[in-house]
Design an enzyme around this catalytic site. Structure first.
Site, mmCIF file in Angstrom:
data_model
loop_
_atom_site.group_PDB
_atom_site.id
_atom_site.type_symbol
_atom_site.label_atom_id
_atom_site.label_comp_id
_atom_site.label_asym_id
_atom_site.label_seq_id
_atom_site.Cartn_x
_atom_site.Cartn_y
_atom_site.Cartn_z
ATOM 1 N N CYS A 1 0.587 -1.282 0.010
ATOM 2 C CA CYS A 1 0.180 0.180 -0.135
ATOM 3 C C CYS A 1 0.821 1.391 0.053
ATOM 4 O O CYS A 1 1.458 1.662 -0.876
ATOM 5 C CB CYS A 1 -1.157 0.025 1.097
ATOM 6 S SG CYS A 1 -2.377 0.991 0.877
ATOM 7 N N HIS B 1 -3.871 -5.071 0.889
ATOM 8 C CA HIS B 1 -3.394 -5.532 2.103
ATOM 9 C C HIS B 1 -3.246 -7.142 2.252
ATOM 10 O O HIS B 1 -4.475 -7.601 2.705
ATOM 11 C CB HIS B 1 -3.881 -5.031 3.369
ATOM 12 C CG HIS B 1 -3.608 -3.737 3.405
ATOM 13 N ND1 HIS B 1 -2.449 -3.219 4.173
ATOM 14 C CD2 HIS B 1 -4.283 -2.422 3.015
ATOM 15 C CE1 HIS B 1 -2.533 -1.833 4.032
ATOM 16 N NE2 HIS B 1 -3.615 -1.341 3.480
ATOM 17 N N GLU C 1 -1.990 -9.072 4.286
ATOM 18 C CA GLU C 1 -2.029 -9.465 5.920
ATOM 19 C C GLU C 1 -3.484 -9.722 6.477
ATOM 20 O O GLU C 1 -3.502 -10.269 7.413
ATOM 21 C CB GLU C 1 -1.098 -8.487 6.431
ATOM 22 C CG GLU C 1 -1.650 -7.129 6.800
ATOM 23 C CD GLU C 1 -1.373 -6.083 5.580
ATOM 24 O OE1 GLU C 1 -1.221 -4.893 5.962
ATOM 25 O OE2 GLU C 1 -1.004 -6.565 4.474
#
Length: 509
Positions: free
Chosen positions: A79, A167, A169
């Site tokens: 990002c 993202h 994660e």
């Protein structure tokens, strides 16, 4: 040296999640502020640049010198990290016409990309950004896009440097773990050899070298962190570890005796100190939460220092500090605002003149429990809910008295005992009872009562950073409420807290 991935933090709320996902791959990693990261050493196998609440278009946004690690180790920008890379190296980042937040689906433009290998053709990812990369330098190559983002992922030609504008994660990125595996294992070449067993072996060896024949003193609480830390140090130096368990009068019902007994069965060299009166005196007249915390902290240091001085030639103080404690005490842009006094980081007074050893300060809570299992510690201790350092003092709203503590201990024992009886204890991350500074009217038999109100609190969470209230069965709540009101004199009303964190905190004070 243990191989590791270095994560540079630009202030994203998701940075800890990046670390957790890498640890789940049995690969060690560390988070460092973008403006204070270590020199690259041979054991650092890759660098990840986190997201950020900042915009690369702002003059005062965080910046770094990419040449310190580009072409030296593989790099992944996430990002903001990707946007900073593109902007710094000659591309253009603009504010999006519409904030890109939520689910999107990747269109993989390069099916042979090492970063994206094995991902499905329309993999769901999570977007969370207000800016977007609108043009890239000539040596950048687009490897994935979405319906609204042309440059969703890129690679720099002739080097192992990548950027993604989503993202991986977060759980909403359904194949995020696969992408992280591709980068950490496939591209960086990490061997996935970092396990709880290997951590124990390496830590004990390191502690023996570090401590030698020195004596270590350590305060134990009965909790997971201090117990696992103590057993690790004990394995390294044996009887040279001196443990102190202080009864501050604010523990759970019968906890002092039960915990002391369990520690003695583990072979620890431990002394129990009954200091209830000292703590109650220090809390007399105090009702403000931070004042109570500070009074308890000072009293604990006074008692602990007094007991530590009875041991000759102590050189070290052992602490059960864990990684979130360390991360939260270091802000990307300077010290964070104080929400509450922390009971681990920075709590050692100068006059004690002891060096600090913190064997767990690189581990998350679930990793601490895994290490505890490798050490053979009882599940009864490892599955114990977190308990606040100041104990029941911050669950009694207002002034503390021995009578209030007694009421709360009785109520708490019924609530926690009920959770265990109904097999709900392990489903809850943390539970406790608050004694409220209000009284309410009630009726018991033919008599009118005017007694205290207690609030039950139970939450589900992974690490306490965020939490949701636990949806406990109505029948369970009814039984517990009935038991409390019938068995605890002085309580005639029970309520259940259904607030999540944020906006509420887990504890009330």
């Amino acid at each position: 040296m243990t191989e590791q991935i270095l994560i540079l933090d630009f202030g994203s709320q998701y940075t800890q999640l990046i670390a957790r996902r890498i640890r789940e791959l049995n690969v060690y990693c560390e988070i460092h502020p973008y403006n204070n990261f270590p020199e690259l050493t041979p054991n650092i196998k890759g660098v990840i640049l986190s997201g950020s609440p900042c915009s690369v278009r702002d003059e005062d946004s965080p910046r770094i010198d990419f040449d310190k690690f580009r072409k030296v180790v593989p790099v992944l920008g996430v990002c903001y990290g990707a946007q900073l890379m593109a902007s710094t190296l000659g591309g253009e980042v603009k504010a999006s016409q519409h904030r890109e937040y939520g689910r999107a689906h990747l269109k993989i433009d390069d099916v042979d990309s090492s970063l994206l290998v094995g991902l499905s053709t329309s993999s769901q990812v999570w977007m969370s950004h207000g800016d977007t990369i609108v043009s890239i330098p000539d040596n950048f190559r687009v490897i994935a896009s979405t319906e609204s983002v042309h440059v969703a992922a890129f690679k720099l030609e002739d080097e192992l440097t990548y950027g993604i504008q989503f993202h991986p994660e977060v759980t909403h990125s359904t194949e995020g773990k696969k992408l992280m595996h591709n980068f950490v294992v496939g591209i960086c070449g990490c061997t996935q050899s970092w396990t709880s067993d290997s951590f124990v072996e390496e830590s004990v060896r390191h502690l023996r070298q570090k401590l030698g024949d020195d004596k270590v003193v350590m305060a134990l609480s009965g909790g997971v962190d201090s117990t696992v830390a103590a057993i690790l140090v004990h394995q390294a130096i044996g009887k040279n570890l001196y443990c102190i368990f202080v009864d501050n009068g604010l523990l759970r019902k019968d906890e002092f005796e039960e915990v002391l007994h369990s520690y003695q069965n583990m072979g620890l060299n431990i002394k129990g100190v009954d200091s209830k009166d000292h703590f109650y005196k220090s809390l007399d007249g105090l009702s403000e939460p931070e004042a109570k915390r500070k009074a308890i902290g000072k009293s604990f240091i006074d008692i602990f220092d007094q007991e530590a001085h009875l041991i000759e030639d102590v050189k070290w103080l052992g602490q059960g500090t864990i990684y979130p404690d360390v991360i939260e005490s270091v802000s990307v842009k300077g010290p964070s605002a104080t929400i509450k006094s922390h009971h681990n980081v920075g709590g050692l007074p100068d006059f004690m003149k002891l060096k600090v050893v913190e064997p767990l300060n690189t581990l998350f809570k679930d990793e601490v429990r895994a290490v505890g299992r490798s050490l053979g510690i009882s599940e009864k201790i490892l599955e114990r809910h977190p308990f606040p350092g100041p104990g029941l003092a911050i669950r009694i709203l207002g002034e503390i008295t021995p009578e209030k503590v007694d009421i709360l201990q009785q109520v708490d024992a019924i609530f926690i005992g009920g959770l265990k009886k109904w097999n709900l204890y392990k489903e809850v991350w943390q539970a406790g009872v608050m004694l409220l500074p209000v009284k309410s009217v009630g009726v018991m038999g033919d008599e009118r009562t005017y007694e205290s109100v207690v609030a039950l609190r139970a939450v589900t969470s992974v690490d306490g950073m965020t939490a949701d209230w636990a949806h406990l069965p109505y029948d369970f709540l009814a039984e517990v409420s009935n038991d409390i009101i019938n068995k605890v004199k002085g309580v005639n009303r029970v309520v259940y807290d259904i607030s999540s964190k944020p906006p509420a905190t887990i504890e009330w004070e």
